[in-house]
Motif scaffolding. Structure first.
Motif, short mmCIF file in Angstrom:
data_model
loop_
_atom_site.label_atom_id
_atom_site.label_comp_id
_atom_site.label_asym_id
_atom_site.label_seq_id
_atom_site.Cartn_x
_atom_site.Cartn_y
_atom_site.Cartn_z
N HIS A 2 0.82 -1.20 0.00
CA HIS A 2 0.00 0.00 0.00
C HIS A 2 0.86 1.26 0.00
O HIS A 2 1.75 1.40 0.81
N PRO A 42 -5.13 -15.78 -8.54
CA PRO A 42 -6.17 -16.78 -8.25
C PRO A 42 -6.44 -17.64 -9.49
O PRO A 42 -6.52 -17.12 -10.60
N ASP A 69 -5.18 -19.08 2.82
CA ASP A 69 -6.45 -18.76 2.16
C ASP A 69 -7.10 -17.65 2.96
O ASP A 69 -6.95 -17.60 4.18
N MET A 70 -7.86 -16.79 2.30
CA MET A 70 -8.43 -15.66 3.02
C MET A 70 -9.41 -16.11 4.10
O MET A 70 -9.31 -15.71 5.26
N THR A 71 -10.38 -16.95 3.72
CA THR A 71 -11.44 -17.25 4.69
C THR A 71 -11.82 -18.72 4.79
O THR A 71 -12.36 -19.13 5.80
N THR A 72 -11.59 -19.50 3.76
CA THR A 72 -12.11 -20.88 3.76
C THR A 72 -10.99 -21.90 3.99
O THR A 72 -9.81 -21.55 4.03
N LEU A 74 -11.22 -24.59 1.84
CA LEU A 74 -11.53 -25.40 0.65
C LEU A 74 -10.29 -26.08 0.09
O LEU A 74 -10.30 -27.27 -0.21
N CYS A 95 -4.02 -9.83 1.84
CA CYS A 95 -3.88 -10.30 0.45
C CYS A 95 -2.66 -11.18 0.25
O CYS A 95 -2.33 -11.50 -0.88
N ASN A 128 -2.59 -14.01 -5.63
CA ASN A 128 -2.33 -12.59 -5.82
C ASN A 128 -0.97 -12.48 -6.49
O ASN A 128 0.02 -13.00 -5.98
N SER B 41 -8.94 -10.32 -11.15
CA SER B 41 -7.59 -10.91 -11.17
C SER B 41 -6.87 -10.46 -12.44
O SER B 41 -7.51 -10.05 -13.40
N ASN B 128 -6.10 -7.69 -9.39
CA ASN B 128 -5.95 -8.21 -8.03
C ASN B 128 -7.37 -8.44 -7.50
O ASN B 128 -8.18 -7.52 -7.51
N LEU B 129 -7.63 -9.65 -7.05
CA LEU B 129 -8.99 -9.99 -6.62
C LEU B 129 -9.22 -9.68 -5.13
O LEU B 129 -10.27 -9.98 -4.59
N VAL B 130 -8.22 -9.07 -4.47
CA VAL B 130 -8.35 -8.83 -3.03
C VAL B 130 -8.48 -7.32 -2.75
O VAL B 130 -9.58 -6.79 -2.60
N CYS B 131 -7.38 -6.61 -2.68
CA CYS B 131 -7.36 -5.24 -2.14
C CYS B 131 -8.20 -4.20 -2.89
O CYS B 131 -8.77 -3.32 -2.25
N LYS B 154 -13.78 -19.51 -6.60
CA LYS B 154 -13.19 -18.20 -6.30
C LYS B 154 -14.14 -17.25 -5.55
O LYS B 154 -13.69 -16.51 -4.66
N LEU B 156 -16.16 -17.94 -3.24
CA LEU B 156 -16.12 -18.34 -1.83
C LEU B 156 -14.76 -18.02 -1.21
O LEU B 156 -14.67 -17.65 -0.04
N LYS B 157 -13.71 -18.13 -2.01
CA LYS B 157 -12.35 -17.95 -1.48
C LYS B 157 -11.93 -16.48 -1.38
O LYS B 157 -11.05 -16.14 -0.59
N TYR B 158 -12.52 -15.64 -2.23
CA TYR B 158 -12.17 -14.21 -2.24
C TYR B 158 -13.47 -13.41 -2.09
O TYR B 158 -13.88 -12.69 -3.00
N PRO B 159 -14.15 -13.56 -0.93
CA PRO B 159 -15.54 -13.08 -0.84
C PRO B 159 -15.70 -11.56 -0.91
O PRO B 159 -16.74 -11.09 -1.39
N VAL B 160 -14.72 -10.79 -0.44
CA VAL B 160 -14.92 -9.34 -0.35
C VAL B 160 -15.24 -8.74 -1.73
O VAL B 160 -16.18 -7.95 -1.88
#
Lengths: 231, 231
Positions: A2, A42, A69-72, A74, A95, A128, B41, B128-131, B154, B156-160
């Motif tokens: 950042h 990803p 993994d961010m949250t799961t 899987l 990230c 990422n 991504s 980028n699928l996160v930030c 994806k 589910l894995k990168y929910p935000v």
């Protein structure tokens, strides 16, 4: 990384992470473990590569996985089917994995398993193509994946990952006939950023190229505790 | 979002960014501009979507692009061929655009062009699928892309990203026959995270589904300055 916080803060952050990474690596070295940091966008195929690797090498090497993994869980659940130690780390909103998170994984490894019996720890990072390249976790080498579906220009557009990689797997090459893409152009763009990186073109679907990856992987393992002359 | 700095710092960072985003949006509102933030991504097809969009809509809407890229102007150069204002922003090591960077782009827009003549600003974020999902830049709506090659899991894995999106384009659907993938499963995973998001399945190669995207885009433009009854 950042940019909205200042340069001094950024230097402190990376410095603290590097100290943690060096500490993690010292543990791995003490136990005779080789650690690889597996990174990509990803969906480039990190988890299926680990599945193929565990299926092929688990009788030859003692492997553990630290699964970011961010949250799961899987991906961790997919890998648990191979009956190797799989330690999940949920990064929450982060990230990338950092050395502190991986230190937590190492602590679990030490509590639940005997690290002296492990040859290889594969760390699967968060998907990422940017930040994971800047945060060492204690690895001995960095492995990047780039899917052919991501396009020829990605090594030029996301240079840090490709500069940092010791090994690059160009994945999903079975899809090349259906894409307007030149594999040679991908390789030359990678070479422009990193002339020395080891490059393999692979497909997990057809298994083309995986034997070279398995061989390279075996050459990285410094202290092989359980192997016969399998390579 | 980096976890290695503390929570207070993180809140300050996001708060400052949000203030900047609100300021940018006030400018867009003052000029009657609709702004969309395009995120995915790397390699999911943001730039080719913008190419198709400019080729089809530039005679009907007055469009400008703010083009985020780490180091190159490769994407900006592709879009300049459509003779619309393209303002490149190099983020350096940053993995996303933030509101301060886009404020710089808005400043250029104001200096070089007449923003009162522009209907729509498309911001192409860093791949980028996160930030990018966490850093508003002043947009009125968020558009996410997910390529079918990235896999069903994806959302589910990168929910935000999928929680935040107002519109999701599932891209590269011409490749579905060559993948072991279920398009319905992707959609149901997205719906699990965000029941209300507008979803289109598209292919830039075959142009399937793009007409629905163009129509949705036109419905987002609040102050159409140059349009005839083209939609």
């Amino acid at each position: 990384m950042h940019q909205t916080y200042n340069a001094a803060m950024e230097i402190n952050l990376l410095h603290a992470n590097q100290e943690g990474a060096d500490h993690n690596r010292a543990h791995f070295d003490e136990w005779g473990i080789t650690c690889l940091n597996i990174m990509s966008s990803p969906g480039a195929g990190k988890t299926v590569l680990l599945e193929k690797t565990l299926a092929t090498l688990q009788d030859k090497l003692s492997i553990a996985v630290i699964e970011g993994d961010m949250t799961t869980e899987l991906d961790a659940n997919r890998l648990r089917q191979y009956n190797v130690p799989v330690i999940p780390i949920n990064t929450g909103r982060s990230c990338h994995l950092d050395s502190k998170m991986v230190a937590g994984g190492i602590h679990t490894l030490q509590q639940k398993y005997n690290p002296n019996n492990i040859d290889l720890v594969l760390v699967e990072n968060v998907g990422n193509l940017v930040c994971p390249a800047e945060f060492e976790v204690g690895e001995h080498a960095k492995v990047a994946l780039l899917s052919v579906t991501e396009g020829e220009d990605k090594p030029l557009k996301y240079p840090v990952m490709f500069q940092q990689a010791d090994c690059l797997l160009i994945t999903k090459i079975d899809l090349v006939p259906y894409l307007n893409i030149d594999l040679e152009r991908i390789v030359s763009n990678v070479r422009q950023i990193n002339p020395d990186v080891t490059i393999f073109s692979v497909s997990a679907t057809t298994e083309v190229g995986l034997d070279l990856w398995f061989y390279w992987l075996s050459t990285q393992v410094k202290h092989r505790k359980y192997t016969s002359s399998c390579f």
